[in-house]
Design a protein around this motif. Structure first.
Motif, mmCIF file in Angstrom:
data_model
loop_
_atom_site.group_PDB
_atom_site.id
_atom_site.type_symbol
_atom_site.label_atom_id
_atom_site.label_comp_id
_atom_site.label_asym_id
_atom_site.label_seq_id
_atom_site.Cartn_x
_atom_site.Cartn_y
_atom_site.Cartn_z
ATOM 1 N N LEU A 165 -4.862 7.584 8.408
ATOM 2 C CA LEU A 165 -5.800 8.578 7.896
ATOM 3 C C LEU A 165 -6.713 7.984 6.829
ATOM 4 C CD1 LEU A 165 -3.415 11.657 7.418
ATOM 5 C CD2 LEU A 165 -5.235 11.430 9.132
ATOM 6 N N ALA A 166 -7.914 8.491 6.771
ATOM 7 C CA ALA A 166 -8.798 8.160 5.657
ATOM 8 C C ALA A 166 -8.400 9.006 4.457
ATOM 9 C CB ALA A 166 -10.250 8.450 6.033
ATOM 10 N N GLU A 167 -8.839 8.605 3.270
ATOM 11 C CA GLU A 167 -8.539 9.399 2.084
ATOM 12 C C GLU A 167 -9.145 10.793 2.241
ATOM 13 O OE1 GLU A 167 -9.703 8.825 -2.511
ATOM 14 O OE2 GLU A 167 -8.365 7.278 -1.688
ATOM 15 N N GLY A 168 -8.311 11.811 2.042
ATOM 16 C CA GLY A 168 -8.744 13.191 2.228
ATOM 17 C C GLY A 168 -8.615 13.676 3.659
ATOM 18 N N GLY A 169 -8.134 12.799 4.556
ATOM 19 C CA GLY A 169 -8.045 13.146 5.967
ATOM 20 C C GLY A 169 -6.853 14.030 6.312
ATOM 21 N N LEU A 170 -7.044 14.845 7.318
ATOM 22 C CA LEU A 170 -5.994 15.727 7.840
ATOM 23 C C LEU A 170 -5.646 15.270 9.243
ATOM 24 C CD1 LEU A 170 -4.311 18.409 7.599
ATOM 25 C CD2 LEU A 170 -6.281 19.543 8.663
ATOM 26 N N SER A 171 -4.369 15.184 9.540
ATOM 27 C CA SER A 171 -3.934 14.720 10.858
ATOM 28 C C SER A 171 -4.125 15.787 11.921
ATOM 29 C CB SER A 171 -2.459 14.321 10.804
ATOM 30 O OG SER A 171 -1.639 15.486 10.715
ATOM 31 N N GLU A 172 -4.080 15.351 13.172
ATOM 32 C CA GLU A 172 -3.891 16.285 14.279
ATOM 33 C C GLU A 172 -2.436 16.783 14.199
ATOM 34 O OE1 GLU A 172 -6.168 17.259 16.371
ATOM 35 O OE2 GLU A 172 -7.737 15.868 15.726
ATOM 36 N N VAL A 173 -2.086 17.731 15.025
ATOM 37 C CA VAL A 173 -0.698 18.200 15.072
ATOM 38 C C VAL A 173 0.175 17.086 15.643
ATOM 39 C CG1 VAL A 173 0.900 19.863 16.092
ATOM 40 C CG2 VAL A 173 -1.361 20.618 15.294
ATOM 41 N N ILE A 174 1.264 16.794 14.950
ATOM 42 C CA ILE A 174 2.199 15.737 15.363
ATOM 43 C C ILE A 174 3.519 16.399 15.751
ATOM 44 C CG2 ILE A 174 3.329 13.581 14.671
ATOM 45 C CD1 ILE A 174 1.319 13.673 12.202
ATOM 46 N N GLU A 175 4.062 15.989 16.889
ATOM 47 C CA GLU A 175 5.354 16.538 17.311
ATOM 48 C C GLU A 175 6.453 15.497 17.111
ATOM 49 O OE1 GLU A 175 7.634 18.611 21.140
ATOM 50 O OE2 GLU A 175 5.495 18.084 21.277
ATOM 51 N N SER A 176 7.575 15.961 16.574
ATOM 52 C CA SER A 176 8.749 15.102 16.427
ATOM 53 C C SER A 176 9.977 15.925 16.811
ATOM 54 C CB SER A 176 8.898 14.592 14.986
ATOM 55 O OG SER A 176 9.455 15.599 14.156
ATOM 56 N N GLU A 177 11.149 15.338 16.675
ATOM 57 C CA GLU A 177 12.382 16.062 16.990
ATOM 58 C C GLU A 177 12.605 17.229 16.029
ATOM 59 O OE1 GLU A 177 15.572 13.339 14.535
ATOM 60 O OE2 GLU A 177 15.032 12.737 16.554
ATOM 61 N N LEU A 178 11.927 17.217 14.880
ATOM 62 C CA LEU A 178 12.066 18.313 13.920
ATOM 63 C C LEU A 178 11.170 19.501 14.256
ATOM 64 C CD1 LEU A 178 12.128 16.355 10.532
ATOM 65 C CD2 LEU A 178 14.063 17.211 11.864
ATOM 66 N N GLY A 179 10.047 19.221 14.904
ATOM 67 C CA GLY A 179 9.104 20.294 15.210
ATOM 68 C C GLY A 179 7.690 19.776 15.170
ATOM 69 N N TYR A 180 6.762 20.609 14.661
ATOM 70 C CA TYR A 180 5.344 20.251 14.575
ATOM 71 C C TYR A 180 4.962 19.991 13.122
ATOM 72 C CZ TYR A 180 5.050 21.994 19.371
ATOM 73 O OH TYR A 180 5.236 22.184 20.725
ATOM 74 N N HIS A 181 4.136 18.969 12.932
ATOM 75 C CA HIS A 181 3.776 18.545 11.577
ATOM 76 C C HIS A 181 2.270 18.444 11.414
ATOM 77 C CE1 HIS A 181 7.948 16.755 11.164
ATOM 78 N NE2 HIS A 181 7.773 16.653 12.472
ATOM 79 N N GLU A 222 0.835 -1.204 0.000
ATOM 80 C CA GLU A 222 0.000 0.000 0.000
ATOM 81 C C GLU A 222 0.869 1.252 0.000
ATOM 82 O OE1 GLU A 222 -2.685 2.352 3.259
ATOM 83 O OE2 GLU A 222 -3.012 0.189 3.087
ATOM 84 N N THR A 223 0.488 2.228 -0.804
ATOM 85 C CA THR A 223 1.136 3.539 -0.786
ATOM 86 C C THR A 223 0.069 4.607 -0.603
ATOM 87 O OG1 THR A 223 1.001 3.809 -3.200
ATOM 88 C CG2 THR A 223 2.999 2.774 -2.312
ATOM 89 N N ARG A 224 0.520 5.767 -0.137
ATOM 90 C CA ARG A 224 -0.414 6.876 0.070
ATOM 91 C C ARG A 224 0.172 8.150 -0.530
ATOM 92 N NH1 ARG A 224 -4.161 6.347 5.198
ATOM 93 N NH2 ARG A 224 -4.646 4.133 4.975
ATOM 94 N N LEU A 225 -0.690 8.894 -1.210
ATOM 95 C CA LEU A 225 -0.303 10.187 -1.762
ATOM 96 C C LEU A 225 -0.460 11.213 -0.637
ATOM 97 C CD1 LEU A 225 0.593 11.604 -4.376
ATOM 98 C CD2 LEU A 225 -1.820 12.116 -4.814
ATOM 99 N N LEU A 226 0.678 11.692 -0.141
ATOM 100 C CA LEU A 226 0.669 12.503 1.073
ATOM 101 C C LEU A 226 1.157 13.925 0.823
ATOM 102 C CD1 LEU A 226 2.243 9.912 3.551
ATOM 103 C CD2 LEU A 226 -0.195 10.413 3.209
ATOM 104 N N ARG A 227 0.623 14.824 1.649
ATOM 105 C CA ARG A 227 1.151 16.192 1.732
ATOM 106 C C ARG A 227 1.577 16.440 3.175
ATOM 107 N NH1 ARG A 227 0.209 19.393 -2.785
ATOM 108 N NH2 ARG A 227 -1.225 18.424 -4.274
ATOM 109 N N HIS A 228 2.568 17.326 3.331
ATOM 110 C CA HIS A 228 3.181 17.511 4.650
ATOM 111 C C HIS A 228 3.468 18.993 4.875
ATOM 112 C CE1 HIS A 228 7.102 17.552 7.065
ATOM 113 N NE2 HIS A 228 6.178 17.142 7.920
ATOM 114 N N LEU A 229 3.270 19.412 6.100
ATOM 115 C CA LEU A 229 3.569 20.792 6.483
ATOM 116 C C LEU A 229 4.336 20.753 7.807
ATOM 117 C CD1 LEU A 229 1.080 23.759 6.220
ATOM 118 C CD2 LEU A 229 2.596 23.543 8.192
ATOM 119 N N LEU A 230 5.445 21.467 7.867
ATOM 120 C CA LEU A 230 6.320 21.453 9.042
ATOM 121 C C LEU A 230 6.551 22.860 9.563
ATOM 122 C CD1 LEU A 230 8.505 20.216 10.979
ATOM 123 C CD2 LEU A 230 10.133 20.522 9.093
#
Length: 289
Positions: free
Chosen positions: A217-233, A138-146
């Motif tokens: 995520l469901a198709e078209g879904g937006l995540s909650e804010v995710i925190e990692s060592e890089l910052g917020y996503h 399975e693959t997903r077409l993703l967009r990301h904001l950091l």
């Protein structure tokens, strides 16, 4: 095969196995390189004594190109010359070693070409026996904001960064179509120039924190804010491409190339093994047994 040839094999292996110059390797890495180089030198010595090697016509341009590739691993000519001197080489001896190595490669290619061709039946049999291997996950077409966190930069501390990404998410919840625009305007990920588009992503390619969320995520879904060592996503799933089994038509060429490569390798190994037997039969020790 000269001592220069063994040193050249070591230089080449250091780049191939570890991506670094020979002198920068650790003791353990050097031992591994030395062991493999010795085996290669033994095989090369046998091959260079064959009629096939004697018939190879090697263009000078091929040697020049290989020498240039080695030279480019060093910052400048002084560093290159210093390394050669440290190893007990000079450019002429290195050139000779490179030429020998190219002859060996040419002979092995010629030997590989003698292998029996792979038939359509061979390909079909492999397919039927190994269909379980031909799955595309399975693959997903993703967009990301950091939004990164930098406590030393005014307006980029943890509190401010969280406030910024929370505000962005609020906008996207009400206007999902604005993700590309918001990523281009606010994201500090290199994907920002593509509207945050990461492309078609397989499971396990992202940071673990992001991967787990993105593949839930469901198709078209937006995540909650995710925190990692890089910052917020924020991650958006534009499309889901389910796991599928490749058809024979999809897999045919890959199977043929795999079988051809395996057949050629077997042909080369058998030929080298015969050379070793001949060399052993011709040695004084062998005659005394």
């Amino acid at each position: 095969m000269t001592e220069a040839g063994g040193i050249y094999h070591a230089i080449k292996l250091a780049a191939q196995l570890f991506g670094r110059p020979l002198e920068s390797l650790t003791a353990a890495e050097r031992r591994r390189v030395s062991h493999v180089a010795a085996r290669l030198q033994e095989i090369a010595t046998l091959i260079l004594g064959t009629p096939e090697a004697a018939s190879v016509l090697l263009p000078a341009a091929s040697i020049d190109a290989s020498l240039l590739a080695i030279r480019r691993r060093y910052a400048d000519d002084d560093e290159f010359q210093a390394e050669l001197g440290r190893l007990g080489l000079d450019v002429p001896s290195l050139r000779q070693a490179v030429a020998c190595d190219l002859v060996v490669e040419a002979v092995l290619e010629e030997v590989a070409a003698r292998s029996a061709p792979i038939s359509d039946t061979d390909v079909e049999i492999y397919w039927h026996l190994n269909q379980h291997r031909f799955r595309q996950g399975e693959t997903r077409l993703l967009r990301h904001l950091l939004v990164t966190i930098n406590e030393d930069l005014a307006g980029s501390g943890r509190h401010d960064a969280r406030a910024r990404i929370d505000a962005i998410r609020t906008r996207l919840v009400s206007e999902p179509q604005r993700f590309a625009e918001q990523a281009l305007k606010h994201s500090e990920c290199p994907s920002a120039v593509r509207g945050g588009l990461l492309g078609s992503v397989p499971r396990g390619q992202l940071y673990p924190e992001l991967d787990a969320v993105a593949f839930a995520l469901a198709e078209g879904g937006l995540s909650e804010v995710i925190e990692s060592e890089l910052g917020y996503h924020l991650v958006r799933c534009d499309a889901i491409h389910k796991e599928r089994r490749l058809t024979f038509a999809d897999a045919r060429q890959t199977i043929r190339e795999h079988l051809e490569s395996r057949q050629q390798a077997c042909c080369q190994k058998a030929w080298i093994k015969a050379l070793r037997r001949q060399a052993g039969a011709g040695s004084p020790v062998a005659h005394q047994r």
